[in-house]
Enzyme design. Structure first.
Site, PDB file in Angstrom:
ATOM      1  CG  HIS A 174     110.828  36.553 -37.177  1.00  0.00           C
ATOM      2  ND1 HIS A 174     111.744  37.446 -37.695  1.00  0.00           N
ATOM      3  CD2 HIS A 174     111.364  35.310 -37.362  1.00  0.00           C
ATOM      4  CE1 HIS A 174     112.782  36.778 -38.163  1.00  0.00           C
ATOM      5  NE2 HIS A 174     112.574  35.488 -37.975  1.00  0.00           N
TER       6      HIS A 174
ATOM      7  CG  ASN B 135     114.874  35.624 -40.897  1.00  0.00           C
ATOM      8  OD1 ASN B 135     114.980  36.553 -40.109  1.00  0.00           O
ATOM      9  ND2 ASN B 135     114.746  34.363 -40.499  1.00  0.00           N
TER      10      ASN B 135
ATOM     11  CB  CYS C 266     114.181  35.514 -35.082  1.00  0.00           C
ATOM     12  SG  CYS C 266     115.455  35.098 -36.303  1.00  0.00           S
TER      13      CYS C 266
END
Length: 330
Positions: free
Chosen positions: A255, A285, A114
């Site tokens: 993020h 996500n 990520c």
């Protein structure tokens, strides 16, 4: 070699059309829309069909970014693909290069989960600043729906699929104002997608291991604790490197992992909520794709304007985390 500045001159994004809403997830695992949305901020996520590939999503986002930058694929010198879920374990950047017709571009994958987009941004900047390349295509793309356990409500509710891309170009003034990157392998076990194999004897006294990767495993409490502490710290460090104050930030673009993390980081940095960019309610996500996907949406919606100062931070498996402060446009 001459040191040059960089500018981010174009953006693009792509996501599968198929959506999976929280209510539908309750048919798979013991959960509800209220349980998911109150704990994560996520209401739906996009899922790639079996006929869709990472390279097709990445190429679609890339075409938009190249067009918005006002260049052609043949102008691209370097393609960096930040991903943890390539179509081919040997790499997918070259496949994207072929799809785009970027014949002169060097292409390779970069894996930092990520954090991948921020790590890729800093990597791309070094190639431009040293004069090696002038036009770099940076892509963040992941299809994590193929790597989650759909019976594990701790993880299957979180992840979605998507791609985002930006074009970085050499520029007289440097629009990447500051950055900081960190890694801590001692905490790797809190979030991973680990190889799991079985020993096989191929000849007497010669054993090898064959297997595959197990689904994503995560200790949610530890990951939250890590992000809440480390992300504000590294943004502060990047701000110091940029020689600007938090009050000068126009947008906080993190993020898109969890709305609670976004809110906590903003509060600890004293950044008002109206400056926080969030689209995870619609996408979940998307790992390395989350920052460029949200960036592109904000640009296309007219939120982010030329010369806006953006503080961005990626964080996740490794554990890895990083921050970059940049101005939008030339």
């Amino acid at each position: 070699m001459q040191n040059l500045g960089i500018a981010i001159t174009g953006s693009g994004s792509a996501a599968p059309e198929t959506s999976l809403h929280n209510e539908e997830l309750s048919q798979l695992v013991e959960t509800s829309d209220e349980w998911i949305s109150t704990r994560t901020g996520i209401r739906q996520r996009r899922l790639a069909l079996p006929t869709e590939s990472l390279s097709s999503l990445a190429a679609a986002a890339s075409r938009q970014a190249i067009a918005s930058a006002g260049i052609t694929a043949s102008d691209i010198d370097l393609i960096l693909l930040a991903t943890s879920t390539p179509d081919d374990l040997f790499g997918t950047a070259t496949k994207i290069q072929a799809e785009l017709g970027a014949t002169k571009a060097v292409a390779f994958d970069l894996t930092a989960a990520c954090s991948g987009f921020v790590f890729g941004l800093v990597t791309a900047a070094q190639f431009i600043r040293t004069g090696v390349y002038q036009n770099v295509l940076l892509i963040g793309a992941d299809i994590l729906s193929r790597w989650v356990d759909w019976q594990d409500r701790r993880t299957c509710v979180l992840f979605g699929d998507g791609a985002g891309a930006i074009v970085l170009q050499s520029n007289q003034s440097d629009r990447l104002l500051g950055f900081a990157l960190k890694s801590d392998g001692t905490q790797n076990h809190y979030l991973n997608l680990a190889y799991q194999g079985t020993a096989q004897e191929i000849l007497p006294n010669i054993k090898i291991t064959q297997g595959t990767y197990q689904p994503v495993t995560m200790n949610g409490k530890e990951v939250y604790r890590f992000a809440a502490q480390k992300v504000p710290e590294i943004i502060d460090k990047a701000l110091f490197e940029a020689n600007i104050t938090v009050d000068q930030i126009d947008w906080l673009l993190l993020h898109q992992a969890n709305q609670r993390i976004l809110d906590t980081v903003a509060q600890r940095l004293n950044i008002p909520a109206h400056k926080v960019i969030s689209n995870l309610a619609n996408y979940g996500n998307t790992s390395a794709a989350s920052i460029p996907l949200a960036l592109d949406e904000a640009v296309r919606e007219g939120k982010i304007k030329p010369n806006d100062i953006i503080a961005t931070s990626g964080f996740g498996a490794g554990l890895t985390w990083g921050a970059a402060i940049f101005q939008w446009g030339r």
